[in-house]
Design a protein around this motif. Structure first.
Motif, PDB file in Angstrom:
ATOM      1  N   MET A  88      -5.896  -5.284   3.235  1.00  0.00           N
ATOM      2  CA  MET A  88      -5.769  -3.840   3.065  1.00  0.00           C
ATOM      3  C   MET A  88      -6.113  -3.098   4.350  1.00  0.00           C
ATOM      4  O   MET A  88      -5.381  -2.216   4.799  1.00  0.00           O
ATOM      5  CB  MET A  88      -6.690  -3.368   1.941  1.00  0.00           C
ATOM      6  N   ALA A 137      -3.561  -0.116  -3.358  1.00  0.00           N
ATOM      7  CA  ALA A 137      -3.127  -1.461  -2.997  1.00  0.00           C
ATOM      8  C   ALA A 137      -2.620  -2.134  -4.264  1.00  0.00           C
ATOM      9  O   ALA A 137      -3.347  -2.215  -5.266  1.00  0.00           O
ATOM     10  CB  ALA A 137      -4.282  -2.249  -2.391  1.00  0.00           C
ATOM     11  N   LEU A 191       0.862  -1.182   0.000  1.00  0.00           N
ATOM     12  CA  LEU A 191       0.000   0.000   0.000  1.00  0.00           C
ATOM     13  C   LEU A 191       0.893   1.224   0.000  1.00  0.00           C
ATOM     14  O   LEU A 191       1.795   1.347   0.836  1.00  0.00           O
ATOM     15  CB  LEU A 191      -0.920   0.008   1.218  1.00  0.00           C
TER      16      LEU A 191
END
Length: 215
Positions: A128, A86, A21
């Motif tokens: 995430m 992501a 990320l």
């Protein structure tokens, strides 16, 4: 001088077993916009308060770009929203956001995210959100994280349950001119410590701390 001297957030990285990320560069944003244009869920449902689903592909793509640019331009240590892409094996699969107001006092963050439709059902949503929760609790010293999902958004609610969130009341909204119930969820630092299904590494955080209102 490089961009990092003026915008250290560009160097922030959160790394999980399958994902990286990061703050998007122009190519990342173009890929994210294309992903949004393709759609991020079944057209029959509308999981967002903003009527993003019902926009045209071109409108969705443009709104992604404008949203990220607006959040960058409006960033203040007392009112910030960090939106990361992501990336899995070099491919942008979605976006994960985390934001706060008066964070040094309230120690509370909120989160939101979406994945491209072809990347659903693989546990990436959990990975995430686990990444930004690690940033919030382990990196920034948060005490609470809040989220929310409409009652028919089973996937988002399942992610929250897996990560230890508890029910925190409801809100009533209008979606497609019909009433819809949003279920609020809350996670404390103590609950987070008991529900960490994903390992997370952070890079570049120390230089960013003042940007989050932390000295």
């Amino acid at each position: 001088m490089t961009l990092l001297n003026h915008w250290p957030l560009a160097g922030l990285r959160l790394i999980t077993p399958r994902l990286e990320l990061r703050s998007p560069d122009p190519d990342d944003l173009a890929a994210l916009a294309a992903l949004a244009a393709e759609g991020v869920h079944e057209p029959a449902v509308q999981p967002f308060t903003v009527a993003w689903t019902d926009a045209t592909p071109e409108q969705r793509a443009r709104s992604v770009l404008q949203y990220h640019w607006r959040r960058w331009g409006e960033w203040q240590p007392e009112n910030w929203e960090l939106n990361l892409v992501a990336v899995r094996d070099g491919v942008v699969v979605g976006t994960q956001g985390i934001g706060a107001r008066d964070f040094p006092v309230r120690r509370e963050v909120s989160t939101g995210s979406w994945l491209g439709r072809t990347h659903h059902g693989q546990g990436l949503g959990t990975e995430m959100r686990a990444a930004v929760l690690h940033l919030a609790f382990a990196g920034l010293g948060a005490q609470h994280a809040v989220s929310g999902a409409y009652a028919d958004n089973a996937a988002s609610l399942a992610v929250s349950r897996k990560l230890g969130y508890r029910e925190d009341g409801i809100e009533r909204h209008a979606v497609r001119a019909e009433p819809a119930v949003l279920r609020r969820l809350r996670l404390t630092a103590e609950q987070w410590q008991r529900h960490q299904p994903v390992s997370v590494e952070m890079e570049g955080l120390p230089d960013c701390l003042p940007w989050f209102g932390l000295v």
